[in-house]
Structure formats: structure tokens, C-alpha cells
Design an enzyme around this catalytic site. Structure first.
Site, PDB file in Angstrom:
ATOM      1  N   HIS A  17     -32.366  27.777 -22.139  1.00  0.00           N
ATOM      2  CA  HIS A  17     -31.194  28.127 -23.029  1.00  0.00           C
ATOM      3  C   HIS A  17     -29.886  28.457 -22.520  1.00  0.00           C
ATOM      4  CE1 HIS A  17     -30.049  30.019 -27.216  1.00  0.00           C
ATOM      5  NE2 HIS A  17     -29.225  30.411 -26.701  1.00  0.00           N
ATOM      6  N   GLU A  18     -30.200  29.436 -21.548  1.00  0.00           N
ATOM      7  CA  GLU A  18     -28.904  29.908 -20.718  1.00  0.00           C
ATOM      8  C   GLU A  18     -28.061  28.682 -19.738  1.00  0.00           C
ATOM      9  OE1 GLU A  18     -27.264  32.535 -21.532  1.00  0.00           O
ATOM     10  OE2 GLU A  18     -28.833  33.090 -22.859  1.00  0.00           O
ATOM     11  N   HIS A  50     -25.956  26.468 -22.013  1.00  0.00           N
ATOM     12  CA  HIS A  50     -24.734  27.091 -22.191  1.00  0.00           C
ATOM     13  C   HIS A  50     -23.999  26.709 -20.889  1.00  0.00           C
ATOM     14  CE1 HIS A  50     -25.338  28.849 -25.875  1.00  0.00           C
ATOM     15  NE2 HIS A  50     -26.167  29.675 -25.522  1.00  0.00           N
TER      16      HIS A  50
END
Length: 429
Positions: free
Chosen positions: A67-68, A71
Site C-alpha cells: 500500500h505504501e 503511494h
């Protein structure tokens, strides 16, 4: 959020674990191995439940990391620097320096995290189906099914339109595009985040008094985190807007007193430290070029018995590690580079020669007096003109000759995801 354990680099981005992430691992393992799995799949050895729980915890952390990383990758593509990713108690932090310059970029950076979680949820659901189709162990199928549900919940929670969650970023991008005012959009998203945080705190309290115990405590903890993060983000956005357009030359302390790299620590103490009460000492070589930075903290760290034999170059922060700027650079751009710097100070250079310093006391004084400056009273930046950055360094500063105003020396489950830009990007669990 600092990393306690380095996991190396992924795609050029430093990745690490904060020791607090162990709390999440313990919660997951205990809850799954001695609660969810034995109830759903009875009759198996305890070791099987523990192993399945450990694998689930590792894959869950991997999901947070993905997820990170999503980003981070999209942020870098849009010119936003990523200094690192840290997994911690409430999820993950992608530390971004700078902000996207358009609503479209803001939307892409925010939206890719929940999208990644949805994709992972679909992947784990497919694996669940595959294990069941080939007659695999029900516990294994249930483990992947759990991960599918958690990743979808992670995405749904993050899409709540309240900063610092990713949904708050999406809201900010939408309002920014509609209003053409990034500051107004950021403040609105932060205030929505604060309202949502208070709502979680209230729900957590109600759960506690109704006897649900840990679930209520967890909701209250996440709510408190969101309230604090949203409040800090709103304040930071307004500070950066107030500093918009101010040049480094307007803030810096000029004509700093310098020292030579070969001078000893004891010599500097006798010659300057006890006489001028400064906290920052730039080093210059024989040609007058910047050669490093020594602070009072670095001087104090030297054993008194070694001060006579220790040269300043041995304890100085090397030039590449010291944030620098030119006098005509914007202060907000320098603050971005100062964020997370070792000594919380920056040097102002002109053709390699030092002409000034920017310290925490200089920044603090500027913030306190910004409303007294003879400027257009409503000069709030619009659109892509505003890119909030965190002010750098600790709150100690310098006192300099001729500068009497200076200071002295210097979620919905075990995990969900959100974002805070004041230190970077945070995902809450």
C-alpha cells in the site's frame, strides 16, 4: 516516525520497521491463533493455528508495505520526493517531502493506495478459491480469506473522506479542483478528519462502557491519532501558507561566525563558545568555502579528555548532509530540505561561500512576526502555488551578535490506512 529495524531499499526507497509494529504482530497472532482460527476450524493442533497466524501477520504487513510503496511510486512519478517508508503501531508511513502540484496528481497519489489494497484483496480471494478448488486445507483457505477481507476493509476505511486518511486526500483533490484554492481544500479535509476522529473516540468510549473492551479502546486510539494528525496538518498548512513567498534572505542570520576545520574542539570552546554563546559554528576552508557544520550538541558529545586532540572536522556534519539554499530561494522550499536533517539547521551559500544560517529560532521568529510584515494582507496562494512542507528541526536556536531577538543555544480491524503529510504519509491501523 523513525525506523528501528532497516529492511533495506525497495525501488530505491528505504524501508524499515518501528519497534511498535510488534504490538500489531502480537495482536494478530494471539487473536487469530487462539480466537478466530480455532473457532472457524476446530480440531487442529495449536501449532497449526500459531503457524497460520504468523503467516497471516507477515502477509498483512506485506500488504501494508505494498500500500505504501504504491503511494511512494506514484508520488515519485509526480516529482514528490520519498525519503522512506516505516511500518509502525497504526500501520505505515510513507515519508514524502513536498506536495503534488495539481489536483490530478494529488488524486492519483492518494487513490493508488486503496486501489492497491483492493487488488490485493482480490488476489487473496482468488488464492482462497484456488486452495478450496484443489481440496487444500481449510485452515489455509481461511487464512487467505481473512487476508482478502482485511485488505478490502483497509481500502474502504482509507476512502473515508477525512484527512489524514487517503479519502481525505481524495476530498482535498476534489475541492482543490473545484475551488482552485489548495489551502482552503486542505483545511476543509483536515477539519473533516478531526470530526471523524472525534466520532471514533465517542464510539470507542461507548463500546468501552458497554463492555466491548478492547474493540472500544482500539477505536478510541485510532480516533485520537486522527484528531492529532488532522489538527497538526491544518496548522502546518496554514503556517506554510503564511510563509509563502518569503525568501531565505529575509529570514537568515547574516555574517555567521566561522571556524577552521583543523581547529580543535578545546580551541573553539575557549575562542568562541564561552564568549559568544552561539549554538552553530560553520566551518570554512582556507579558500573560504563551506566545509561542515558544528553545533553545540556535537561539541558536548566529545569526551572532555579528548577535546584537545579532536579537530572540528572530525565531529562536523559534512557539507552534503547540511541543507543549503541561496539567498533568493523560497523559505518553504528550504524548510522542505530541512525536514529530518541531522542538526535542524541550514546554511545559505553564495558561490560556495557561506553568507548566512537558518536555524529553528530564525524560523520561529519569522512565524511569530509574519503578520507584521508589510505585505499584501490576503496573499494566500492559489492552486499549484502552494506546497506545504514541514518546518525543520528541533525548537532550539542561535543567539548572534547584533541579533538580540534570537533565542539561546541551541482500523475497522487490526489495520487500516491513512495519511499525514506534516512528517510524511501515515497509514493508521
Amino acid at each position: 516516525m523513525r525506523s528501528s529495524i532497516s529492511l533495506g531499499r525497495i525501488g530505491g526507497v528505504p524501508v524499515g520497521l518501528n519497534v511498535s509494529v510488534l504490538v500489531i504482530v502480537v495482536i494478530l497472532v494471539v487473536g487469530l491463533a487462539f480466537g478466530r482460527f480455532p473457532i472457524a476450524f476446530p480440531g487442529l493442533p495449536t501449532a497449526a493455528y500459531v503457524l497460520a497466524a504468523l503467516v497471516s501477520a507477515v502477509l498483512f504487513l506485506a500488504s501494508l508495505l505494498a500500500h505504501e510503496l504504491a503511494h511512494a511510486i506514484v508520488a515519485r512519478r509526480h516529482g514528490v520526493e520519498v525519503t522512506g517508508i516505516t511500518l509502525w503501531l497504526l500501520g505505515g508511513v510513507a515519508q514524502l517531502r513536498g506536495e503534488p502540484r495539481s489536483p490530478a496528481a494529488d488524486l492519483k497519489i492518494a487513490g493508488v493506495g486503496p486501489l492497491t489494497s483492493v487488488v490485493l484483496g482480490g488476489f487473496f480471494a482468488l488464492v482462497t478459491w484456488g486452495v478450496s478448488a484443489v481440496g487444500g486445507p481449510a485452515l489455509v483457505s481461511g487464512m487467505f480469506g481473512y487476508l482478502a477481507v482485511v485488505n478490502v476493509l483497509l481500502a474502504v476505511f482509507n476512502l473515508i473522506p477525512a484527512a489524514p486518511l487517503d479519502g481525505g486526500r481524495v476530498l482535498r483533490a476534489f475541492l482543490w479542483a473545484r475551488w482552485g484554492d489548495r489551502l482552503r481544500a486542505a483545511v476543509a479535509a483536515a477539519r473533516a478528519g478531526r470530526v471523524f476522529g472525534y466520532t471514533l473516540i465517542i464510539l470507542g468510549f461507548l463500546n468501552l462502557v458497554s463492555g466491548l473492551g478492547f474493540q472500544g479502546l482500539w477505536l478510541a486510539l485510532i480516533g485520537l491519532f486522527l484528531v492529532n494528525a488532522a489538527s497538526a496538518e491544518e496548522q502546518q498548512t496554514q503556517i506554510d501558507a503564511a510563509l509563502h513567498g518569503i525568501k531565505v534572505a529575509e529570514v537568515m542570520s547574516r555574517q555567521p561566525i566561522t571556524a577552521q576545520p583543523d581547529e580543535t574542539v578545546a580551541g573553539l570552546i575557549d575562542r568562541l563558545v564561552l564568549r559568544h554563546h552561539l549554538s552553530t559554528y560553520p566551518l570554512v576552508d582556507d579558500d573560504g568555502r563551506f566545509a561542515g557544520l558544528v553545533t553545540l550538541g556535537r561539541i558536548r558529545a566529545v569526551d572532555p579528555a579528548r577535546r584537545e586532540a579532536t579537530a572540528l572536522r572530525e565531529i562536523a556534519c559534512p557539507p552534503p548532509d547540511v541543507p543549503s539554499a541561496r539567498p533568493d530561494d523560497l523559505l518553504t522550499e528550504l524548510l522542505q530540505r530541512m525536514s529530518g536533517s541531522t542538526d535542524g539547521r541550514a546554511v545559505v551559500l553564495d558561490d560556495g561561500r557561506i553568507v548566512g544560517l537558518v536555524t529553528p529560532s530564525d524560523i520561529s521568529r519569522t512565524i511569530q512576526t509574519v503578520d507584521l510584515r508589510a505585505r499584501e494582507p490576503y496573499r494566500t496562494p492559489r492552486g499549484a502555488d502552494l506546497a506545504p512542507h514541514p518546518p525543520g528541526g528541533p525548537s532550539a536556536g542561535d543567539s548572534r551578535p547584533g541579533d538580540p531577538t534570537s533565542g539561546g543555544p541551541s482500523s475497522g480491524g487490526p489495520a487500516s490506512s491513512g495519511t499525514v503529510r506534516s512528517t510524511g504519509r501515515r497509514d493508521a491501523a
